[in-house]
Design an enzyme around this catalytic site. Sequence first.
Site, short mmCIF file in Angstrom:
data_model
loop_
_atom_site.label_atom_id
_atom_site.label_comp_id
_atom_site.label_asym_id
_atom_site.label_seq_id
_atom_site.Cartn_x
_atom_site.Cartn_y
_atom_site.Cartn_z
N ASN A 9 0.86 -1.18 0.00
CA ASN A 9 0.00 0.00 0.00
C ASN A 9 0.90 1.23 0.00
OD1 ASN A 9 -1.84 2.02 0.45
ND2 ASN A 9 -2.30 1.45 2.56
N TRP A 10 0.95 1.88 -1.14
CA TRP A 10 1.88 3.01 -1.29
C TRP A 10 1.33 4.30 -0.68
CZ3 TRP A 10 4.16 2.80 -6.98
CH2 TRP A 10 4.80 1.57 -7.15
N LYS A 11 0.08 4.32 -0.32
CA LYS A 11 -0.54 5.50 0.29
C LYS A 11 -0.31 6.75 -0.60
CE LYS A 11 0.19 3.27 4.69
NZ LYS A 11 0.34 3.37 6.13
N HIS A 94 -9.18 0.82 5.22
CA HIS A 94 -7.87 1.05 5.85
C HIS A 94 -8.04 1.98 7.06
CE1 HIS A 94 -3.76 2.32 6.50
NE2 HIS A 94 -3.42 1.20 5.90
N GLU A 96 -6.42 4.40 8.09
CA GLU A 96 -6.26 5.84 7.82
C GLU A 96 -7.54 6.42 7.21
OE1 GLU A 96 -2.62 5.41 5.65
OE2 GLU A 96 -1.63 4.80 7.50
N GLU A 166 -5.01 -5.41 10.67
CA GLU A 166 -3.96 -4.41 10.88
C GLU A 166 -4.19 -3.70 12.21
OE1 GLU A 166 -2.11 -3.09 6.95
OE2 GLU A 166 -3.92 -1.92 7.18
N GLY A 172 2.82 1.84 10.71
CA GLY A 172 3.74 2.96 10.52
C GLY A 172 4.46 3.36 11.79
N SER A 212 3.91 -2.63 10.21
CA SER A 212 5.37 -2.60 10.34
C SER A 212 6.04 -3.92 9.97
CB SER A 212 5.77 -2.17 11.76
OG SER A 212 5.29 -0.86 12.01
N GLY A 233 3.05 -1.36 4.24
CA GLY A 233 3.05 0.08 3.97
C GLY A 233 4.46 0.54 3.64
N GLY A 234 5.13 1.11 4.65
CA GLY A 234 6.45 1.73 4.45
C GLY A 234 7.44 0.89 3.65
#
Length: 249
Positions: A9-11, A94, A96, A166, A172, A212, A233-234
Amino acid sequence: MRSKIVAGNWKMNKNLDETETLLSALSAKLPDTDAEVMVAPTYINLTAAVRNLESSKIEVIAQNMHFAESGAYTGEISADMLLNVGINTAIIGHSERRAYFGETDDILAKKVTTALEKGIRVMFCFGEELEDRKSGNHFKVVEEQLKNALFALDNAAWSNIILAYEPVWAIGTGETASPEQAQEMHAFIRKTIGEAFDSSVANNVSILYGGSVKPGNAEEIFSKPDVDGGLIGGASLVADDFIAIVKAI
Ligand code: PEP
């Protein structure tokens, strides 16, 4: 048989040039794998990403979609628009989106319904906040999230659902659920689905862990029997890290 899946997930990261560069690196380095590998670039770059990956096994997916067919929803993207540019899977729910864009379980249930009606596969995200875990409410919170958004579905619909557990406190933050905590929750999720539907629905749904995941911890998390892969993510923004995670599945 449920699939193994690793999704990035590149956000709100990577402009067009950076998207092309990262996708080319991922295609070049992708190992031979039975797992499904997916990336979710930002909306504006989906078309370019689909073209870039035309001859790759990597699937381009969306980070979100709206529940309405079309109309006066400024800034939103419909299921048909996604299908039209070659996207067949969307992340829904998600944390966010829930936290910053007011997406409630009711809204998410509508999005899931629309996606499935349109033939879009859903990667449904859910997970507890830190306070829920500290107070021992994490199983209850997770069960409610699933119930509110997914329990009105019929058994057949589950072949187009992927779950991504999640825990919000691990997203993150560098804080990861231990492999044992992930397994415990994934087993609970599978049991809950088995009770609400049946054992074949429960055994066939892929349940990904997100929070993470890095090259250094992926293998241990993925080794757990109810963990079918990861939503990353990251670490999905760095080609070598994402590929290392794909290799760990
Ligand atoms: C995510 O946002 O879905 C996620 C898992 O992020 P990270 O890997 O950076 O914790």
